[in-house]
Design an enzyme around this catalytic site. Structure first.
Site, PDB file in Angstrom:
ATOM      1  N   GLY A  33      97.006  56.664  28.113  1.00 37.42           N
ATOM      2  CA  GLY A  33      98.363  55.419  28.740  1.00 37.42           C
ATOM      3  C   GLY A  33      99.355  56.315  29.593  1.00 37.42           C
ATOM      4  O   GLY A  33      99.689  55.749  30.359  1.00 37.42           O
TER       5      GLY A  33
ATOM      6  N   ASP B 159      92.419  63.829  19.902  1.00 38.37           N
ATOM      7  CA  ASP B 159      91.209  63.247  19.600  1.00 38.37           C
ATOM      8  C   ASP B 159      89.968  63.898  20.518  1.00 38.37           C
ATOM      9  O   ASP B 159      88.774  63.618  20.187  1.00 38.37           O
ATOM     10  CB  ASP B 159      91.117  61.753  19.774  1.00 38.37           C
TER      11      ASP B 159
ATOM     12  N   GLY C 209      91.023  59.707  15.376  1.00 37.54           N
ATOM     13  CA  GLY C 209      89.925  59.231  16.086  1.00 37.54           C
ATOM     14  C   GLY C 209      89.809  57.969  16.085  1.00 37.54           C
ATOM     15  O   GLY C 209      89.024  57.123  15.476  1.00 37.54           O
TER      16      GLY C 209
ATOM     17  N   GLU D 110      89.551  57.461  11.923  1.00 40.21           N
ATOM     18  CA  GLU D 110      90.432  56.029  11.748  1.00 40.21           C
ATOM     19  C   GLU D 110      89.801  54.964  12.567  1.00 40.21           C
ATOM     20  O   GLU D 110      90.030  54.150  11.990  1.00 40.21           O
ATOM     21  CB  GLU D 110      91.881  56.467  12.185  1.00 40.21           C
TER      22      GLU D 110
END
Length: 399
Positions: A142, A171, A215, A270
């Site tokens: 982002g 990640d 993750g 996650e």
């Protein structure tokens, strides 16, 4: 790194009088013979966005030190992400070797982080007012999309500004890159959580330890941590669907493990199993979907299942996310951060903009930002590494 396509490709150069050419798909990172900016006229700014990640301070430190070696006197840090460009209450932070000398010894970010921020045109206007002509952006997908938009806006306004990214994602989920900084440290730190879960499970009667790791869309941390620890019986990642219930479900396998081994350790990313938790449809300031808590769901369903079948089970749940993110970088990440920081400065002085630095096929290179942000990099369920993980855990398919 090298793809042969045509003599007119970017970076193609003749290597003999007949112009036998060498085509480079992306440019190798490093210092250049000629520099575009006059160091005494440069005002460089550094901004860190998104969440925390081990190694942020190492990168900030190295960017500052390398800029000073080039002869730049005017270096500032923008506090708390892109927000620092618009919030009148946040003053820019003067940076020098003296300020950053020891910041790599602790985790977090000297400049602070935040998600979201003002509009692109507001950021570029603020940069114009401040006289910033080099911007170093440390962040994930982002943030890089934002950096690319800032680069485009600067081009539209015909401003001579170099915008260079350093990809920050714990990640390890950025396309085309071998590895991102903070990942090694995260895997190392996750071992402690897995080991705690193993000891808890191993020491209890019918103990089950559940560890949730980072993750969102990629299971690299869960996979590598499971491989490294050798103590995990079930590894669940976003790329590989699984069922909790049913004859092939995770819970049935847990029952088998309890009966045969007496204890079990589950490692879950996650973003795994989001079809099994309630959808919130909420997003955070970065625009990421707020995930349902799969760790808690597995803990609850496991307790319920074993109660129903009349087998006692002692379920412990560990979520070490913030402890891992706030660590200082380990040795290999420290080296990676140092090289990325140096190369970011070399790239900016060469006059590159809208690029980000990273490792591709073991080479340090400059990538065009749009190439690496189209979608997150994911674990290939048919890859050697995932199969190694399955061999290590001994888990079946949960479908």
């Amino acid at each position: 790194v090298i793809h042969y396509s045509s003599p007119t490709s970017a970076g193609a150069e003749c290597i003999d009088p007949n112009c036998t050419w060498v085509e480079q798909w992306v440019h190798r990172a490093g210092p250049r013979e000629k520099i575009y900016f006059k160091p005494e006229e440069v005002k460089a700014a550094i901004v860190t966005c998104g969440g925390l990640c081990p190694g942020l301070n190492d990168v900030i430190r190295q960017i500052v030190i390398t800029l000073e070696i080039y002869g730049v006197k005017n270096i500032v840090g923008i506090p708390f992400g892109y927000r620092g460009f618009s919030d009148k209450g946040l003053a820019e932070m003067p940076l020098s070797r003296k300020v950053v000398q020891n910041i790599h010894l602790s985790g977090g970010s000297l400049l602070g982080v935040s998600r979201g921020g003002p509009s692109v045109s507001d950021i570029v206007t603020s940069m114009e007012e401040r006289g910033i002509n080099m911007l170093f952006v440390l962040g994930g997908n982002g943030t890089h999309a934002g950096a690319n938009a800032i680069h485009d806006e600067c081009r539209k306004r015909k401003l001579k500004v170099a915008v260079v990214g350093v990809p920050k994602t714990i990640d390890n989920d950025i396309l085309l890159m071998d590895k991102t900084f903070g990942f090694d440290t995260a895997v190392e730190e996750a071992q402690r959580a897995i080991n705690s879960a193993y000891i808890e499970a191993h020491s209890a009667y019918h103990g089950i330890g559940v560890v949730k790791l980072m993750g969102r869309s990629s299971g690299f941390i869960a996979m590598q941590s499971s491989l490294a620890s050798g103590q995990v019986d079930i590894c669940l990642i976003p790329e590989v669907p699984f069922n909790l219930h049913g004859p092939h479900g995770v819970l049935r396998h847990l029952k088998y493990l309890i009966e045969t081994k007496g204890s079990a350790v589950v490692c879950v990313a996650e973003g795994a199993g989001q079809n099994l938790v309630e959808k919130t449809n909420a997003t955070d300031a970065s625009g990421n979907i707020v995930l349902g808590d799969i760790g808690v769901r597995i803990q609850q369903e496991t307790k319920k299942y074993f109660k129903e079948i009349g087998i006692p089970a002692d379920v412990k749940y560990i979520d070490p996310t913030y402890m891992i993110r706030a660590c200082r970088a380990n040795a290999s990440d420290g080296i990676l951060c140092t090289v990325l920081g140096q190369n970011a400065v070399h790239g900016a002085f060469a006059g590159y903009s809208g690029v980000t630095v990273g490792i591709c096929n073991t080479h340090y290179v400059y990538f065009p930002i749009p190439e690496v942000i189209s979608h997150p990099r994911e674990v290939d369920p048919n890859s050697r590494m995932w199969h190694r993980c399955l061999t290590s855990t001994g888990q079946p398919d949960f479908i």
